[in-house]
Design an enzyme around this catalytic site. Structure first.
Site, short mmCIF file in Angstrom:
data_model
loop_
_atom_site.label_atom_id
_atom_site.label_comp_id
_atom_site.label_asym_id
_atom_site.label_seq_id
_atom_site.Cartn_x
_atom_site.Cartn_y
_atom_site.Cartn_z
N ASN A 10 18.99 -15.02 56.66
CA ASN A 10 19.78 -14.98 55.42
C ASN A 10 19.03 -15.77 54.34
OD1 ASN A 10 21.61 -15.95 53.39
ND2 ASN A 10 23.28 -15.13 54.61
N HIS A 13 19.99 -18.87 50.07
CA HIS A 13 19.83 -20.20 49.48
C HIS A 13 18.49 -20.41 48.79
CE1 HIS A 13 23.74 -21.13 50.59
NE2 HIS A 13 23.53 -20.97 51.88
N HIS A 46 24.06 -12.13 50.65
CA HIS A 46 25.45 -11.94 50.26
C HIS A 46 25.50 -11.87 48.74
CE1 HIS A 46 29.85 -13.68 50.63
NE2 HIS A 46 29.79 -12.58 49.89
N ARG A 48 27.52 -12.12 45.96
CA ARG A 48 28.87 -12.60 45.69
C ARG A 48 29.36 -12.16 44.32
NH1 ARG A 48 31.74 -16.85 48.05
NH2 ARG A 48 30.89 -17.46 50.05
N ARG A 52 26.48 -16.40 42.65
CA ARG A 52 25.99 -17.78 42.72
C ARG A 52 24.63 -17.89 43.40
NH1 ARG A 52 30.05 -20.45 47.11
NH2 ARG A 52 31.60 -19.56 45.72
N GLU A 73 25.86 -8.51 52.77
CA GLU A 73 27.22 -9.02 52.91
C GLU A 73 27.96 -8.80 51.60
OE1 GLU A 73 27.51 -13.07 54.16
OE2 GLU A 73 25.82 -12.86 55.51
N THR A 104 31.18 -18.83 53.37
CA THR A 104 32.23 -18.00 53.95
C THR A 104 32.94 -18.79 55.04
OG1 THR A 104 30.65 -16.21 53.63
CG2 THR A 104 32.66 -15.67 54.83
N GLU A 154 30.40 -9.04 63.53
CA GLU A 154 29.72 -10.34 63.63
C GLU A 154 30.80 -11.40 63.83
OE1 GLU A 154 26.50 -11.42 60.92
OE2 GLU A 154 27.30 -13.46 60.88
N HIS A 197 26.69 -18.05 61.54
CA HIS A 197 27.27 -19.01 60.61
C HIS A 197 27.08 -20.43 61.13
CE1 HIS A 197 29.50 -20.70 57.33
NE2 HIS A 197 29.43 -19.52 56.76
N1 PXP Z 1 26.91 -14.52 58.63
C1 PXP Z 1 27.72 -14.43 57.57
C2 PXP Z 1 28.72 -13.34 57.54
C3 PXP Z 1 27.62 -15.32 56.49
O1 PXP Z 1 28.43 -15.20 55.44
C4 PXP Z 1 26.63 -16.31 56.53
C5 PXP Z 1 26.47 -17.25 55.38
O2 PXP Z 1 26.18 -16.55 54.24
C6 PXP Z 1 25.80 -16.36 57.66
C7 PXP Z 1 25.97 -15.48 58.71
C8 PXP Z 1 24.73 -17.38 57.78
O3 PXP Z 1 25.30 -18.64 57.83
P1 PXP Z 1 24.40 -19.91 57.61
O4 PXP Z 1 23.80 -19.79 56.25
O5 PXP Z 1 25.35 -21.04 57.75
O6 PXP Z 1 23.34 -19.88 58.68
#
Ligand code: PXP
Length: 247
Positions: A10, A13, A46, A48, A52, A73, A104, A154, A197
Site C-alpha cells: 500500500n 503514505h 485508497h 479517499r 488526503r 480501495e 480505516t 480482506e 491492516h
Molecule cells: N487493507 C486496507 C483495506 C486498508 O485500508 C489499509 C490501510 O489503508 C491496509 C490494508 C494497510 O494497512 P496499513 O497501512 O496499516 O499496513
C-alpha cells in the site's frame, strides 16, 4: 492452501508525505516502481473522498509505473464508482470511510450495505474488475459477502496487531483464531481470503502462517521503515518474514 502468500504494498503514505508540502516529491508512482522491483505482488492505494493521500492524477501515473495488479480501495459512493469504472483496477476493494478517522478503523458492514453495494459490485465485475470487501473476520459478514457475489474478502487485522502490541497475547490468540476460521470458511464458500491492516515485522508471521490466506496488504509500517532502511529493503524484509512463516 495458497502456497506462496502474496504481498500487496500500500503506497498511500508516500502521497501523504508529498501532500504535506505540496509539489511532486515523493512520488507514489516511484514507490510503485520500487515495490515492483522489490518483489511486491500488487500495488494498493485508497483514493479517499478527501484526497488526503492519493489524488486522481496519481492513478494513471501508478499504472504506468508498474505491471503489477492494482487494488483500488474505495468507499461505496457514486463518485468512486464512476472513477473505478473508468480506471478498471484489477481489484476494486470496498472499505468503510469516515472523514474523521486517521485510517480505516473497522470492516465494512456488508450485510447492512447490501442494497447499495450489490449493483456497484455487479457493474465493476462486468467491467473486468474483481471485487473485494474489507470486513471483520466473522461469519455474518462472510455470508453477506457471499450473497453479494464478492470475489475476495480482506479481513481486518488491526485488532490482532493492537492486542499484540499491548502485550495481550491471550486475546491476540483469540483474534488470530477468528481470522484463521474465517479464512477457512471463505475458501469453503468460494471467496479468496486476504488480510491486512497495521501489520509490522513483529506481527506479520502468525497472520502469514494462516494457510488459506492468499494475500496480505501492508502499507504504513513498510513506508515508516523505509525512512530508515529504504523502501526496497523494508519490502524485502517483510517478504522474507512472510516466506519464513509459510516455510
Ligand atoms: N487493507 C486496507 C483495506 C486498508 O485500508 C489499509 C490501510 O489503508 C491496509 C490494508 C494497510 O494497512 P496499513 O497501512 O496499516 O499496513
Amino acid at each position: 492452501m495458497a502456497e506462496r502468500i502474496r504481498l500487496g504494498v500500500n503506497i498511500d503514505h508516500v502521497a501523504t508525505i508529498r501532500n504535506a508540502r505540496g509539489g511532486e516529491h515523493p512520488d507514489p508512482a516511484r514507490a510503485a516502481e520500487i515495490a515492483t522491483a522489490a518483489g511486491a505482488d500488487g500495488i494498493t492505494f485508497h483514493l479517499r473522498e478527501d484526497r488526503r493521500h492519493i489524488v486522481d492524477p496519481d492513478l494513471q501515473a501508478i499504472r504506468a509505473a508498474t505491471d503489477l495488479p492494482i487494488n483500488m480501495e474505495m468507499a461505496a459512493t457514486d463518485e468512486m464508482h464512476v472513477i473505478a469504472m473508468d480506471f478498471r483496477p484489477q481489484t476494486a476493494m470496498f472499505v468503510p470511510e469516515k472523514r474523521e478517522e486517521r485510517t480505516t478503523e473497522g470492516g465494512l458492514n456488508a450485510a447492512r450495505e447490501h442494497n447499495k453495494l450489490a449493483p456497484m459490485i455487479r457493474e465493476l465485475q462486468d467491467n473486468g474488475s474483481r471485487v473485494s470487501l474489507f470486513i471483520e473476520p466473522d461469519s455474518v459478514q462472510l455470508a453477506a459477502a457471499k450473497s453479494l457475489g464478492a470475489d475476495i474478502c480482506e479481513f481486518h487485522t488491526g485488532r490482532f496487531v493492537e492486542l499484540m502490541q499491548a502485550g495481550d497475547h491471550k486475546l491476540a490468540e483469540v483474534e488470530l483464531e477468528r481470522i484463521s476460521v474465517s479464512a477457512a470458511q471463505a475458501v469453503e464458500i468460494g471467496i479468496e481470503p486476504q488480510a491486512g491492516h497495521g501489520l509490522t515485522y513483529d506481527t506479520v508471521k502468525p497472520v502469514a502462517a494462516i494457510p488459506e490466506l492468499a494475500e496480505l496488504n501492508i502499507g504504513h509500517f513498510l513506508m515508516g521503515e523505509a525512512i530508515f532502511v529504504g523502501l526496497e529493503t523494508s519490502i524485502r524484509q517483510m517478504r522474507d518474514l512472510m516466506d519464513e512463516a509459510r516455510a
